[in-house]
Design an enzyme around this catalytic site. Structure first.
Site, short mmCIF file in Angstrom:
data_model
loop_
_atom_site.label_atom_id
_atom_site.label_comp_id
_atom_site.label_asym_id
_atom_site.label_seq_id
_atom_site.Cartn_x
_atom_site.Cartn_y
_atom_site.Cartn_z
CG HIS A 233 20.37 -13.14 31.89
ND1 HIS A 233 19.58 -12.50 32.81
CD2 HIS A 233 20.41 -14.44 32.28
CE1 HIS A 233 19.14 -13.37 33.70
NE2 HIS A 233 19.63 -14.55 33.40
CE1 TYR A 237 22.10 -16.92 37.63
CE2 TYR A 237 21.60 -15.73 35.60
CZ TYR A 237 21.18 -16.35 36.77
OH TYR A 237 19.85 -16.38 37.07
CG HIS A 386 21.18 -0.62 43.60
ND1 HIS A 386 20.72 -0.14 42.40
CD2 HIS A 386 22.27 0.12 43.91
CE1 HIS A 386 21.49 0.85 41.99
NE2 HIS A 386 22.45 1.03 42.89
NE ARG A 450 19.22 2.74 31.23
CZ ARG A 450 18.70 1.71 30.56
NH1 ARG A 450 17.56 1.84 29.92
NH2 ARG A 450 19.33 0.56 30.52
#
Length: 563
Positions: A233, A237, A386, A450
């Site tokens: 995660h 950032y 995306h 996937r």
């Protein structure tokens, strides 16, 4: 000697420093790898959407999941990491300088990362590591894949140590002064990256490499997944904060304005450091073996990151409005209409900002207990990535490249290249709108991610999903055209554009803004608070995971169908 004296004068008077040819070669080396990765990864993405359309099969026995792994690793890890480190080196070199010794160590970082990238890429290309960029166990790759990943991480750590030493050296010469804003931001980002990547380094070095070499018969899957998402995660950032650097400190200069508030910018980065790391469980909400209470705690901490995001949005639009009104554009939205829409250095990052609005909303859905169960493991999540990484972040990086590449190569962003850049930006935005939008809708209809089209082509839902698969193929084709245009523009700016001096735009702060308090640079306090939050969020649940693991932790005893 005169040049050295001029640079000392600039540094003493807080003026942007000049970037030497030796420095430019270093920074551009990272850019070359990044844009090679963009082309290769983009080609793999094009093949993916064609396969998923149901009307194309990969030639020469190439496996779909091999292509999927190349796409994820090359774009999400290689492209982003190389561009970010090259960009951050340029920011540090321009604001606090880089010594000869620091530059030599920076080359060590580059070659360590490049060696790791080559090792990883070769194993994937040979079909020895079709494990996706998340490389979940019990999927097992060749040891060289994990060793390559470890080298990329180690190389990035070396780069981080150089950045910290650059700021330390500057502070020694400017005692009692606040660090330049961009240097402060780079330091925060690399602190976050180092702390976060300890998790993925631990699982790779302690679990995956011994397991892949045959020294360990089993692997604790839940431990490996928890360590990965401890890293996974904040990785988001790590991608996003360099875009924020450009938004806060560079875009104001491009539009002819100033930074709204230096203090607000620094505080938002400190808050990102606090709340981006101890939240990995929100990627594991459907997994057994983790106490629901701790999942809830981390979901709450995840939502805290909304605060600095809203601070950033407020700061940016305040800058836009103040600049426009100062130029005499009145009315409710007069300032908006007169933003420099024909300047690709502004247009590309601005469209990235706009994309972050639905991207952030999707992130709130993904992190929510109940809503996550609807979209978990569907292609909605792919569409979300995306929007955030491939639109918000990448369009901002493209906007940076339009001025950074010619500045480093001693060339100019000409009117013709600027027009082509605007076309490229629009092509990218349209392609991503079609592809990501269809992914979100198809995900709500339950289509898995996937998975190649052939994996569910016989189901009753396949016909309903088929239209969205075709839309993804159309969007992917448009995006690949955008990639081709961007690679062409990069080559043009690096080698063939007219010689000249392109501005390195760094904005000044508004004169009326309150002075930045020095406590914002209390690094020991910020790192201590971050460590405390991590220990609070992870210590007890991680001890529970270890304590209640099944005997021997055989790899197939754990569910593997999660994010």
């Amino acid at each position: 000697m005169e040049l050295e004296a001029l640079e000392r004068y600039k540094q003493d008077n807080r003026l942007p420093l000049s970037i030497t040819k030796r420095e430019s070669r270093l920074y551009m080396s990272y850019m070359y790898v990044a844009f090679i990765a963009l082309f290769v990864g983009g080609l793999m993405g094009l093949l993916q959407v064609f396969v998923r359309s149901g009307h194309f099969q990969l030639p020469w026995g190439i496996d779909y999941y091999q292509v999927l792994t190349v796409h994820g690793v090359i774009l999400a890890l290689v492209l982003t990491t190389f561009f970010i480190i090259g960009f951050q080196y340029a920011l540090m070199g321009k604001t606090v300088g880089i010594s000869e010794r620091q530059r030599r160590v920076s080359w060590l970082a580059f070659w360590t990362m490049t060696t790791g990238t080559i090792l990883t890429a070769v194993t994937i290309m040979l079909g020895k590591a079709s494990v996706l960029y998340t490389f979940y166990a019990p999927l097992k790759a060749h040891p060289a894949f994990y060793i390559g990943l470890a080298l990329v991480i180690i190389g990035s750590w070396i780069a981080g140590f150089v950045n910290w030493h650059q700021l330390y050296t500057w502070k020694q010469k400017h005692r009692g002064e606040k660090a330049p804003l961009l240097a402060f931001m780079v330091t925060i980002n690399m602190i976050m990256w180092f702390i976060a990547s300890l998790g993925v380094a631990a699982t790779v070095l302690i679990q995956f490499i011994p397991w892949s070499l045959g020294y360990a018969e089993t692997i604790n899957v839940l431990v490996s997944r928890t360590l990965f998402w401890y890293f996974g995660h904040p990785l988001v950032y790590f991608w996003l904060l360099p875009a924020y650097m450009a938004w806060y400190a560079i875009i104001p200069k491009i539009i002819g304005g100033k930074i709204f508030s230096d203090s607000l910018a620094r505080l938002s980065f400190v808050l990102f450091l606090f709340f981006s790391i101890p939240v990995g469980f929100h990627h594991q909400l459907t997994e057994p073996g983790i106490d629901p209470t701790w999942k809830f705690v981390q979901v709450v901490l995840t939502f805290m990151v909304i605060v600095p995001s809203l601070m950033t949005a407020f700061s940016m639009f305040a800058t836009f409005e103040i600049t426009g009104r100062r130029k005499g554009f009145g009315g409710l939205f007069g300032w908006f209409k007169h933003l420099p829409w024909k300047d690709v250095r502004f247009l590309a990052p601005f469209l990235g900002m706009v994309a972050f609005i639905p991207g952030g909303a999707g992130g709130i859905i993904n992190a929510s207990h109940q809503l996550n169960s609807i979209v978990h493991n569907t292609i909605w999540v792919t569409g979300h990535f995306h929007l955030t990484v491939a639109t918000t972040v990448i369009l901002t990086f493209f906007g940076v490249a339009y001025w950074l590449i010619p500045h480093l190569t001693g060339r100019r962003l000409t009117e013709s290249i600027n027009r082509l850049g605007i076309i490229q930006t629009i092509v990218w935005a349209v392609g991503m709108l079609i592809m990501s939008g269809s992914m979100h809708i198809q995900g709500l209809l339950g289509a898995p991610r996937r998975s190649a089209y052939s994996d569910y082509g016989g189901t009753a839902q396949a016909a309903e999903w088929g239209w969205y698969q075709m839309a993804q193929a159309v969007g992917g084709a448009i995006l690949f055209i955008g990639i081709g245009l961007m690679v062409y523009i990069f080559i043009k700016l690096a080698f063939f554009a007219p010689k000249g001096d392109e501005e390195f735009p760094i904005a000044e702060e508004e004169e009326e803004a309150p002075a930045t308090p020095m406590w914002l640079e209390n690094w020991k306090l910020w790192i201590a608070i971050t460590a405390a939050l991590i220990l609070f969020a992870y210590t007890i649940p991680f001890m529970d995971i270890i304590q209640h693991s099944p005997p021997g932790s055989p790899p197939f005893d754990w569910p593997i169908g999660n994010s």
